[in-house]
Design a protein around this motif. Sequence first.
Motif, short mmCIF file in Angstrom:
data_model
loop_
_atom_site.label_atom_id
_atom_site.label_comp_id
_atom_site.label_asym_id
_atom_site.label_seq_id
_atom_site.Cartn_x
_atom_site.Cartn_y
_atom_site.Cartn_z
N UNK A 128 -60.63 -78.30 42.54
CA UNK A 128 -60.76 -78.26 43.95
C UNK A 128 -60.79 -79.69 44.87
N UNK A 129 -61.59 -80.29 44.14
CA UNK A 129 -61.97 -81.73 44.75
C UNK A 129 -60.75 -82.66 44.48
N UNK A 130 -59.59 -82.34 43.76
CA UNK A 130 -58.70 -83.56 43.24
C UNK A 130 -58.97 -84.15 41.96
N UNK A 131 -60.01 -83.75 41.36
CA UNK A 131 -60.42 -84.53 40.09
C UNK A 131 -59.66 -84.07 38.84
N UNK A 132 -59.05 -84.48 38.11
CA UNK A 132 -58.12 -84.00 37.02
C UNK A 132 -59.39 -83.68 35.82
N UNK A 133 -59.12 -82.25 35.33
CA UNK A 133 -59.94 -81.46 34.45
C UNK A 133 -59.09 -81.14 33.18
N UNK A 134 -57.97 -81.45 33.30
CA UNK A 134 -57.12 -81.28 32.11
C UNK A 134 -55.64 -81.74 32.42
N UNK A 135 -54.96 -81.78 30.99
CA UNK A 135 -53.49 -82.34 31.16
C UNK A 135 -52.48 -81.35 30.58
N UNK A 136 -51.44 -81.12 31.23
CA UNK A 136 -50.28 -80.56 30.59
C UNK A 136 -49.13 -81.48 30.54
N UNK A 137 -48.02 -80.86 29.83
CA UNK A 137 -46.77 -81.43 30.28
C UNK A 137 -46.32 -81.00 31.65
N UNK A 138 -45.53 -81.91 32.19
CA UNK A 138 -44.80 -81.43 33.70
C UNK A 138 -43.89 -80.49 33.15
N UNK A 139 -43.49 -79.60 34.06
CA UNK A 139 -42.58 -78.39 33.75
C UNK A 139 -41.32 -78.98 33.43
N UNK A 140 -40.93 -80.17 34.13
CA UNK A 140 -39.46 -80.59 33.76
C UNK A 140 -39.64 -81.24 32.26
N UNK A 141 -40.63 -81.82 31.89
CA UNK A 141 -40.64 -82.43 30.58
C UNK A 141 -40.86 -81.53 29.58
N UNK A 142 -41.52 -80.27 29.69
CA UNK A 142 -41.53 -79.12 28.69
C UNK A 142 -40.13 -78.77 28.75
N UNK A 143 -39.43 -78.47 29.75
CA UNK A 143 -38.14 -77.85 29.88
C UNK A 143 -37.27 -78.66 28.91
N UNK A 144 -37.26 -79.82 29.08
CA UNK A 144 -36.55 -81.01 28.30
C UNK A 144 -36.71 -80.82 26.73
N UNK A 145 -38.26 -80.62 26.43
CA UNK A 145 -38.56 -80.39 24.89
C UNK A 145 -37.93 -79.14 24.46
N UNK A 146 -38.18 -78.25 25.11
CA UNK A 146 -37.58 -76.91 24.75
C UNK A 146 -36.00 -77.19 24.62
N UNK A 147 -35.26 -77.77 25.50
CA UNK A 147 -33.86 -77.93 25.12
C UNK A 147 -33.56 -78.62 24.02
N UNK A 148 -34.33 -79.67 23.76
CA UNK A 148 -34.08 -80.51 22.66
C UNK A 148 -34.31 -79.56 21.36
N UNK A 149 -35.22 -78.77 21.26
CA UNK A 149 -35.74 -78.11 20.06
C UNK A 149 -35.12 -76.80 19.78
N UNK A 150 -35.15 -76.10 20.92
CA UNK A 150 -34.68 -74.52 20.80
C UNK A 150 -33.23 -74.51 20.97
N UNK A 151 -32.69 -75.23 22.16
CA UNK A 151 -31.31 -74.95 22.36
C UNK A 151 -30.21 -76.11 21.88
N UNK A 152 -30.86 -77.08 21.01
CA UNK A 152 -30.37 -78.27 20.35
C UNK A 152 -29.52 -78.90 21.08
N UNK A 153 -30.12 -79.29 22.35
CA UNK A 153 -29.26 -80.11 23.59
C UNK A 153 -29.36 -81.65 23.61
N UNK A 154 -28.59 -82.29 23.40
CA UNK A 154 -28.59 -83.65 23.31
C UNK A 154 -29.13 -84.25 24.76
N UNK A 155 -28.83 -83.79 25.89
CA UNK A 155 -29.50 -84.32 26.90
C UNK A 155 -30.89 -83.97 27.03
#
Length: 337
Positions: A128-155
């Motif tokens: 709530x104070x704006x302090x980082x408490x954890x780290x995840x992948x950005x939504x867009x980057x996780x989407x690209x990872x899934x596209x690479x691995x699950x959909x076999x997409x080169x983009x």
Amino acid sequence: MQNALNGFMNGLSGADRTALERVALTVVALEGTDERAWAGHRQNEVHFSGSLVKLLAMYAAHTLRFFSRQLLLEQQPSSSDAFFLALSSDFDHQITTATPSTITAQHGSDATKIVPAYRTVLDPQLDATGRPIDVEFTFDYRTQLRGMLLQQQNPGAAASIHGVAFGFMNAKAGDDGFFRKPTQQGIWLAGDYLGQWTPVRIASTNDGQVAQATTAVDMARLVTRMFDGSLESGSPTDLVQMLLGGGRSWFHRELLWPNGGLSATHAKIGIGPLKPNSAGVVEKVVSEALKVHDNNRNLDFVVVWQNLKVPADPTRAELERVSRMVEATISGFQPTA
């Protein structure tokens, strides 16, 4: 297992021998022991392996997230900007120093090819104070990872690779023993599958100078450590989930498995074109990394095979040869208990 594999290979003749003699294979038993049983054929040869090598980008991304979470705990930055500043301050020099010289010779003046695009890959989770408490992948980057691995997409592959950069990926592969700089052997990924970044190549047995290559044994080491949880990337959960869906295996696609014996529970397939041969013909090479379950004995194995040469997409008959090679090797395993 090695005796079983050797016996199988020695019994081949004709077209079967021609096709399988050049296939590289490593099989590792995932029985609960530090001294894992394994067997291999041409497993130390570096081969161009197409999209199979995208697994290194997946591992690099998860390792970067793990390191960033450690930094968060140790330094407790007060804001997102402070977090990203700390990442750059702590990691950039180390990554640049550890990057293979072939990459720095090509891209050393362009930091985007050497160090990760932290803000593209990582999304600090704030309280709530704006302090980082954890780290995840950005939504867009996780989407690209899934596209690479699950959909076999080169983009998706290109975006995933750009996020972690040639330098960090290959420096980490070297640090973990999956690539040996003096001999230029192991897992190597310094091309983005779209040609948007200038590739950096090493020598391969099957295709000359290439930007996406591996040995079967080094890929098997990486995948084995994914499943036993010993990689330096935190929990293996996300890594394993990215490979779920054994039905994507070449053997399942052609209805060779499951057949009451073996089935693939996790899979990453590969296929890619070789350079034209002396007659101008372009062949493809097919590859695969699998977690295989022996249904009859309730045993698990890591299987990596590559360099099956085919004129087009692999047929059932071409894949059936490799499946018999794998099945013969696994059948030779004798559990210790």
